[in-house]
Design a protein around this motif. Structure first.
Motif, short mmCIF file in Angstrom:
data_model
loop_
_atom_site.label_atom_id
_atom_site.label_comp_id
_atom_site.label_asym_id
_atom_site.label_seq_id
_atom_site.Cartn_x
_atom_site.Cartn_y
_atom_site.Cartn_z
N GLU A 122 55.44 9.34 8.51
CA GLU A 122 55.73 8.94 10.13
C GLU A 122 56.27 10.12 10.87
OE1 GLU A 122 58.11 5.60 10.68
OE2 GLU A 122 56.45 4.11 10.19
N ALA A 174 53.18 11.85 11.82
CA ALA A 174 52.60 11.21 12.77
C ALA A 174 53.42 11.45 14.25
CB ALA A 174 52.70 9.80 12.57
N VAL A 205 52.68 5.84 15.92
CA VAL A 205 51.53 6.48 14.73
C VAL A 205 50.32 6.46 15.49
CG1 VAL A 205 50.51 5.75 12.99
CG2 VAL A 205 52.87 5.50 12.57
N CYS A 224 49.26 9.47 17.39
CA CYS A 224 49.16 10.82 16.73
C CYS A 224 47.65 11.26 16.57
CB CYS A 224 49.63 10.69 15.21
SG CYS A 224 48.42 9.90 13.97
N LEU A 239 49.12 5.23 6.37
CA LEU A 239 50.49 4.60 6.96
C LEU A 239 50.50 3.13 6.96
CD1 LEU A 239 52.03 7.14 9.52
CD2 LEU A 239 53.27 5.95 7.65
#
Length: 167
Positions: free
Chosen positions: A88, A91, A138, A141, A150
């Motif tokens: 994360e 991201a 996320v 990204c 993820l």
């Protein structure tokens, strides 16, 4: 009954849902024949789905006994969260680097709502908004492989998150 996705993917999602909603508890046996009857499918896609869920850490196969819902340990939770936190973080870095217009405002609004439902003690709404906050970050990204990775960790840690939030 099962549509849009591949049959195996649909079966995987159905079993994940049962585990995440605590309809299947850690240690429960998975009965292939029962699943086949419930879903109206043959054993081949069910077996393939069970292998996928075993590889993702949801199930454990015991030689000559069958498949059970995996029991979780404190160390497994810490390990999964350590990996998730680092993914994360990557991201988040990529999302900021991409500079998606309106992202900061959207996250700020979600954060305000999170504070309110937390103060109100609404665990279910907090869980929903917290999930949305992380998905928003996320998703920004713009790295599909990272998003998929993820997604797996989010499913694996969902049991821990729900248990902690509801306590």
């Amino acid at each position: 009954m099962l549509e849009h996705k591949s049959l195996v993917d649909s079966i995987v999602e159905r079993i994940e849902e049962k585990i995440l909603n605590a309809n299947l508890q850690p240690g429960d046996w998975i009965r292939e024949q029962s699943l086949c009857e419930e879903l109206g499918v043959s054993r081949s896609p069910v077996r393939e789905a069970l292998i996928i869920l075993e590889n993702q850490g949801f199930l454990v196969k015991e030689a000559r006994k069958g498949v059970r819902v995996a029991k979780t340990t404190y160390k497994e939770a810490v390990d999964a969260y350590t990996i998730r936190a680092n993914l994360e973080s990557l991201a988040t870095f990529l999302a900021v680097k991409n500079g998606k217009p309106g992202l900061a405002a959207e996250l700020k609004a979600l954060n305000q709502r999170l504070k309110k439902v937390c103060a109100d003690g609404n665990g279910k709404e907090y869980y929903r908004l917290n999930t949305r906050f992380h998905q928003t970050m996320v998703g920004a990204c713009d790295n599909e492989r990272l998003i998929r990775m993820l997604g797996i960790f989010n499913k694996q840690t969902a049991r821990y998150r729900k248990e902690v939030l509801y306590q």
